[in-house]
Design an enzyme around this catalytic site. Structure first.
Site, PDB file in Angstrom:
ATOM      1  N   LYS A   1     -12.681   0.692   8.906  1.00 51.31           N
ATOM      2  CA  LYS A   1     -11.728   0.789  10.009  1.00 51.31           C
ATOM      3  C   LYS A   1     -12.514   0.907  11.306  1.00 51.31           C
ATOM      4  CE  LYS A   1      -8.124   3.186   7.350  1.00 51.31           C
ATOM      5  NZ  LYS A   1      -7.469   4.497   7.119  1.00 51.31           N
TER       6      LYS A   1
ATOM      7  N   LYS B   1       1.504   5.235  -0.035  1.00 52.19           N
ATOM      8  CA  LYS B   1       0.949   6.541   0.283  1.00 52.19           C
ATOM      9  C   LYS B   1       1.396   7.559  -0.769  1.00 52.19           C
ATOM     10  CE  LYS B   1      -1.136   5.678   4.264  1.00 52.19           C
ATOM     11  NZ  LYS B   1      -2.564   5.946   4.522  1.00 52.19           N
TER      12      LYS B   1
ATOM     13  N   LYS C   1       0.871  -1.180   0.000  1.00 56.32           N
ATOM     14  CA  LYS C   1       0.000   0.000   0.000  1.00 56.32           C
ATOM     15  C   LYS C   1       0.905   1.225   0.000  1.00 56.32           C
ATOM     16  CE  LYS C   1      -3.453   2.303   2.862  1.00 56.32           C
ATOM     17  NZ  LYS C   1      -4.660   2.087   3.653  1.00 56.32           N
TER      18      LYS C   1
END
Length: 327
Positions: A246, A150, A148
Site C-alpha cells: 500500500k 473483513k 474481500k
C-alpha cells in the site's frame, strides 16, 4: 521558476459505514499535496492511519516541515532519506511523480516500464458485521468476481460460511486485520481452506506472528500490517506467502516499486491494496498493480462521492488513470 506547494485536508463521505476489526468510519479523511512548477502542478493524496500512530494534524505537520526542501527542489530519491515511510511521504512522493510527468510530457507509466497499462480486476470490500448482515452484503455483490471480506471477530467461521454460501461464484479474500489469535488460527485456516478461500490477509498482530512459521498454510497468507518497506521483507520469508503493498505504508510509489521488485525476488505473491481514499490515491497504485496477483483498489467504490475526474470503474474493472487525474 521556484516551486510552490499547497497542503489541504479533505473529507469524503463513505456510502454507509466501513467497519473492520479495529472500528468503524463514516468518512475518508485525506491530505492532498499539490506541487507547482513552471505552470504545471502535480498532486498526491494520502490517508493518515491511526494504526500506525498517524493523525491528520501530524501528517500535515510532517509535510509542512518539508516545505523548504520541497520548494528547494528535492527529488524523490532524496525524499526517501529525508522522510520516514508513511502517509506524509506518500503524498509528497506521488505529487513529485505527477509533477515530473507533467513537466516532461512523459507519462508515469512509461517511466516505470509499464508500456500499455490495462484495466485490472479489483476486489470489492465487505465490512465486518454479524454473519447474516455479511451474507446480505455478499449476496448483493455476488456478481463480482473477487470479494474481500473483513473478519476478525469471535464468530469468523460463521462469517466465512455465510459469505461463501451467499456468493458461491466469487473468489474470496479474508482480511482479519490482526484479529485472530494463536488459539484459533489453525482452526480458522482449516475452515477457510474447506470453504475455498483464495487468500488470508494478516491474521495475527504484526510482530506476534511467529507461529505462522510452524503451522500449515492450507490457504496462502498475506502480510499487510507486517510489511511497509523493502527492508522488512527478509524477516517475513517463511512466515507469509504474499505481501500487500500500500502506498500509504511504503511512503509512496518510489519505495513501493522497490518493495514489489524485492518481494518478487524473494518469492512472495503480490497484492496491491489501499486505504479508503479517492481516485487520486488509487491512480498510482493502479500502475503499480499491473501484473499483481491480487488487486484491491476499490476505495472510490466505497465513497458516496469521488473526485472529478476520477478513475473509471466498470463493475469490478478499474481502468488506468487519465493523465488529467494523475501521471
Amino acid at each position: 521558476m521556484a516551486r510552490v506547494i499547497s497542503v489541504e485536508a479533505e473529507r469524503f463521505p463513505i456510502a454507509g459505514t466501513f467497519t473492520i476489526s479495529r472500528g468503524s468510519k463514516t468518512e475518508a479523511e485525506v491530505i492532498t499535496v499539490t506541487i507547482g512548477e513552471n505552470g504545471h502542478a502535480g498532486r498526491g493524496e494520502c490517508v493518515p492511519y491511526k494504526r500506525y500512530g498517524e493523525t491528520m494534524e501530524g501528517v500535515r505537520a510532517a509535510i509542512e516541515a518539508m516545505r523548504g526542501q520541497i520548494i528547494g527542489g528535492i527529488g524523490r530519491a532524496a525524499l526517501l532519506a529525508a522522510m520516514p515511510a508513511g502517509a506524509a511521504r506518500n503524498a509528497v512522493d506521488c505529487a513529485l511523480w505527477d509533477l515530473e510527468a507533467k513537466l516532461s510530457g512523459r507519462p508515469v507509466a512509461d517511466a516505470i516500464g509499464v508500456v500499455s497499462p490495462t484495466a485490472l480486476e479489483t476486489a470489492y470490500t465487505l465490512s465486518l458485521a454479524e454473519p447474516e448482515a455479511m451474507a446480505a452484503q455478499a449476496r448483493a455483490n455476488a456478481s463480482r468476481p473477487l470479494l474481500k471480506v473483513k473478519i476478525g471477530g469471535d464468530d469468523d467461521t460463521a462469517r466465512i460460511r455465510a459469505v461463501t454460501e451467499a456468493a458461491p461464484q466469487s473468489r474470496i479474500i479474508l482480511d482479519a486485520n490482526e484479529g485472530w489469535t494463536d488459539d484459533n488460527i489453525v482452526e480458522n485456516l482449516f475452515f477457510a481452506a474447506q470453504h475455498g478461500i483464495a487468500l488470508i490477509e494478516q491474521p495475527l498482530p504484526a510482530g506476534r506472528d511467529g507461529i505462522l512459521r510452524e503451522i500449515a498454510h492450507p490457504v496462502p497468507i498475506c502480510a499487510d500490517e507486517s510489511v511497509h518497506e523493502a527492508k522488512n521483507l527478509e524477516a517475513l520469508v517463511g512466515l507469509y506467502d504474499a505481501v500487500n503493498i500500500k502506498l500509504d505504508k511504503s511512503g509512496g510509489l518510489t519505495e513501493a516499486l522497490m518493495l514489489r521488485d524485492r518481494a518478487r525476488e524473494l518469492g512472495f505473491g503480490i497484492m496491491v491494496g489501499c486505504m479508503v481514499g479517492t481516485s487520486l490515491a488509487m491512480a498510482p497504485a493502479v500502475l503499480l498493480a499491473q501484473g499483481a496477483d491480487f488487486v484491491d483498489l476499490d476505495g472510490p467504490l466505497l465513497l458516496a462521492r469521488d473526485r472529478e475526474p476520477g478513475l473509471v470503474y466498470q463493475g469490478s474493472l478499474v481502468s488506468p488513470p487519465e493523465r488529467a487525474l494523475w501521471g
